[in-house]
Every structure is written in C-alpha cells, then in structure tokens.
Design a protein around this motif. Sequence first.
Motif, short mmCIF file in Angstrom:
data_model
loop_
_atom_site.label_atom_id
_atom_site.label_comp_id
_atom_site.label_asym_id
_atom_site.label_seq_id
_atom_site.Cartn_x
_atom_site.Cartn_y
_atom_site.Cartn_z
N HIS A 1 0.81 -1.24 0.04
CA HIS A 1 -0.16 -0.06 0.00
C HIS A 1 0.92 1.48 0.04
N ASN A 2 1.91 1.35 1.02
CA ASN A 2 2.67 2.48 1.08
C ASN A 2 3.46 2.83 -0.02
N LEU A 3 4.18 1.97 -0.84
CA LEU A 3 4.85 1.86 -2.01
C LEU A 3 3.98 2.45 -3.24
N ALA A 4 2.92 1.72 -3.24
CA ALA A 4 1.94 2.16 -4.36
C ALA A 4 1.52 3.77 -4.11
N PHE A 5 1.11 3.83 -3.08
CA PHE A 5 0.52 5.44 -2.77
C PHE A 5 1.98 6.13 -3.26
N TYR A 6 3.14 5.98 -2.80
CA TYR A 6 4.09 6.83 -3.27
C TYR A 6 4.32 6.87 -4.89
N LEU A 7 4.43 5.75 -5.28
CA LEU A 7 4.22 5.90 -6.99
C LEU A 7 3.27 6.68 -7.33
N TRP A 8 2.02 6.41 -6.95
CA TRP A 8 0.81 7.13 -7.23
C TRP A 8 1.02 8.69 -7.22
N LEU A 9 1.66 9.16 -6.06
CA LEU A 9 1.72 10.44 -5.61
C LEU A 9 2.77 11.24 -6.71
N VAL A 10 3.78 10.36 -7.14
CA VAL A 10 4.90 11.08 -7.92
C VAL A 10 4.32 11.23 -9.36
N GLY A 11 3.37 10.07 -9.66
CA GLY A 11 2.62 10.18 -10.85
C GLY A 11 1.61 11.26 -11.15
N GLN A 12 0.83 11.52 -10.21
CA GLN A 12 0.10 12.70 -9.71
C GLN A 12 0.74 13.91 -9.94
N ALA A 13 1.95 14.15 -9.65
CA ALA A 13 2.72 15.38 -9.53
C ALA A 13 3.10 15.59 -10.94
N ARG A 14 3.52 14.34 -11.78
CA ARG A 14 3.74 14.47 -13.11
C ARG A 14 2.59 15.05 -13.99
N GLU A 15 1.54 14.41 -13.80
CA GLU A 15 0.31 14.70 -14.45
C GLU A 15 0.08 16.30 -14.17
N HIS A 16 -0.01 16.65 -12.97
CA HIS A 16 -0.36 18.17 -12.63
C HIS A 16 0.84 19.20 -13.34
N ILE A 17 2.17 18.79 -13.08
CA ILE A 17 3.25 19.65 -13.89
C ILE A 17 2.85 19.73 -15.40
N ILE A 18 2.41 18.65 -16.14
CA ILE A 18 2.00 18.64 -17.51
C ILE A 18 0.77 19.69 -17.79
N ALA A 19 -0.16 19.19 -16.70
CA ALA A 19 -1.36 20.18 -16.91
C ALA A 19 -1.37 21.50 -16.61
N GLY A 20 -0.07 21.89 -15.95
CA GLY A 20 -0.06 23.25 -15.65
C GLY A 20 -0.43 23.88 -14.41
N ASP A 21 -0.93 22.84 -13.36
CA ASP A 21 -1.59 23.37 -11.96
C ASP A 21 -0.67 22.77 -10.86
N PHE A 22 0.33 22.25 -11.03
CA PHE A 22 1.03 21.57 -10.02
C PHE A 22 1.17 22.26 -8.74
N THR A 23 1.64 23.57 -8.68
CA THR A 23 1.73 24.37 -7.33
C THR A 23 0.49 24.45 -6.55
N SER A 24 -0.74 24.74 -7.11
CA SER A 24 -1.66 24.89 -6.38
C SER A 24 -2.36 23.43 -5.67
N TRP A 25 -2.27 22.35 -6.81
CA TRP A 25 -2.48 21.07 -6.31
C TRP A 25 -1.38 20.62 -5.28
N LYS A 26 -0.33 20.80 -5.36
CA LYS A 26 0.91 20.48 -4.25
C LYS A 26 0.49 21.22 -3.10
N ASN A 27 0.21 22.45 -2.93
CA ASN A 27 0.08 23.10 -1.80
C ASN A 27 -1.42 22.48 -1.05
N GLU A 28 -2.22 22.02 -1.74
CA GLU A 28 -3.59 21.55 -1.14
C GLU A 28 -3.00 20.11 -0.75
N MET A 29 -2.30 19.46 -1.34
CA MET A 29 -2.18 17.99 -1.20
C MET A 29 -1.32 17.83 -0.01
#
Length: 379
Positions: free
Chosen positions: A343-371
Amino acid sequence: MASLKFELHKEDNQSKARAGKITTDHGEILTPIFMPVGTVGSVKAVNQQQLKNDIKAQIILGNTYHLYLRPGTDVLEAAGGLHKFNGWDRPILTDSGGYQVFSLAGTRKIKEEGVTFQSHIDGSRHLFSPEKVMDIERSIGADIIMAFDECTPFGSDYNYTRKSMEMTHRWLDRCIKRLDETDNMYGYTQNLFPIVQGSVFPDLRKASCEYIASKNAVGNAIGGLSVGEPEDKLYEFTGLCCEYLPQDKPRYLMGVGTPWNILEGIALGVDMFDCVMPTRNGRNGMLFTTEGVINIKNKKWEKDFTPIDSGFECETSNYYTKAYLRHLVHSQEILALELASIHNLAFYLWLVGQAREHIIAGDFTSWKNEMVVKLKTRL
C-alpha cells in the motif's frame, strides 16, 4: 549500447518542478519518480510481480555495501548480475555504500585511500576505496551507479565538512578513472552519478555543485541531506543545489523522505527520490493515504470495514479493509507486513505520478499546496 538519456517534457510556471523521461538500456523511467529501496536485492516484504503490477515501480535500488557482503560479487557475477539474480528486468540503481559506511561510525576509519570498516554480519574487516566500489558496482550491474563519497553528519563543523567534501571530489575523480579503465561485463551501459556534499554550508554546497557539474555526468545526486537537519534546511539546500546543478540532467535527492518532503522536493527541481520510509513505517503500522497518515494499530480502526484507501488505483489498497489490516498487525501475521508495504509503496508511486500529471497540466503548484496539507493530516 547508449548512455542514459534525459528528456524534459514540461516545466512548471510557478515552481522549479519538471516532468521528464530517463531512458536506460533496461527501460524508460517517467519523472518525477520514487524508487523503492531493495537494499539486498529485494524490496522488503514485496515480490517483483507486485512491484510491477500493483505498485507500478519503474526502477528499484540495491546497495553496494550489503550486496558485497551477501551474497557477494562471485554469486552476482555467476548469475549474470543483479537483474538476472533477482528477476527484475527494469532499471536498477545502486548506492555506493557511502551512507552505510557513514552509519558504521564506531568501526570505520576514513583515510585518503578509502574507508576500512567491520562487517555488521561477522565482524570481518574490509576496505572500500573508490576503485573497489566501482568494481563491486560493475559486478552488481546496475544501470545507474553512485560515486563513492563521505556523507558528513548534520552538525559537522565547517573545516571537517570542507575537507570531507574535497576528499569526496578526489574520490569522484578516481571513480571516473576506474570506470574508464573497465567495461560492463554484462553488455549494457552503466551510468555514474556523482554526489554533491557540503552539509549546510552554502559556499561549500555551491562549490561542490560546481565541481560535480564540471564532470558532465549524465545525472547528478544531492547527498548529505535528510541526516538530521531541520526540514527548512532540507528544503533550503535542496533548492540551492538545484540552482547550480545542470538543468538538462536528472537530479536525484538521496534518502528523502515523507510524501510532503517529496512534493516540496519536486517543486524545487528534483527528479528522483528514494527512501526506506514507506516500507519501514508500513511494517510498523504507519500508512500514508490520500486523506492523511493512519496508525493502523489504533483501536479506532477495529470496526472500520472501509478499504485501506479507495482514493487511488491499487488492488491491495482497494480490496482489504482497515479493520482486517489492523487485525493482521495485532496478530503479528506476516501478511500485515506485505499489505502495508505494498500500500505505502503504491501510494508513493501514485503520488509522483499525480505530480507529473499536474506539472504537464500546468496546475502543479496549487495542487501541491493543497495536497501537502492533506498528507500531513493525522487521521
């Protein structure tokens, strides 16, 4: 075969975060990435199929110190390298053992030649020199190999830190020379990452970054952090290093950290992370989830029959309940270690995958601050 290649796909407009791709002879790695730690060639309590299918790991780590002592380079060479030995056909990175030697403070002796130390297994004495470490990493056969360095502990004085950093630089030159004199025995390219040192002294960190950058390696690592310094210092010196290390090469922040440390590191310009925290903390009942941190041992989860975490796609996290995992932990069942680690490892890999998606989408900073706020919540 080709050397490691790094492509930048997108850079965030409000931070230093970036999304990219690393290509090695054993496959591609989408960045930012978290790398599960498999110290002795095995990620604790998790098998390779689970790493691929449930956790979705793209690269794992091995450790030079531990693999040298057990099973030994003779076994690894006979197997055809660590990839063949452990059945992992994706990229592998090996730490040089510098941090482990640093941890053996009571038995080690550091000289220009290298470091002598006692094995934690049988007390036998060994020497790690830059040349020896490169030879061991050749035998292990990882795609990314780390230079041998001295990791200075937080609190070291300026003069000691400066001398240690300068010795690490000289050791780097010897590592490079040794690699130039030898070839990978398994027929693919191994890529050396130098390691920045300098503790929490800005001028030393800058000098180390500039020296490391001058070597034009295919990637660079930031070491000597997450060794006891306050969190604000971790971020300050990570950011400083990212300013001076090349923009067109992957940056690896060694041994970091919590999920929020990783998101802040991404925002500062780091591409690669590793840490034992998801597996070690998981084995002790701490779960990182999309809603915050859970101590699964607590009685409040005794009759909670909801999934461990339904907030992201992971068969283990979606299928098993909090109540059942709590029961396994209190019953000291081996399955508890496996489920919590997955679970924990899958969560970490999901988290960095989400970070990548939000960087590409252009809203990484606002997503990161909330997360970050959510991740720090104690449930």
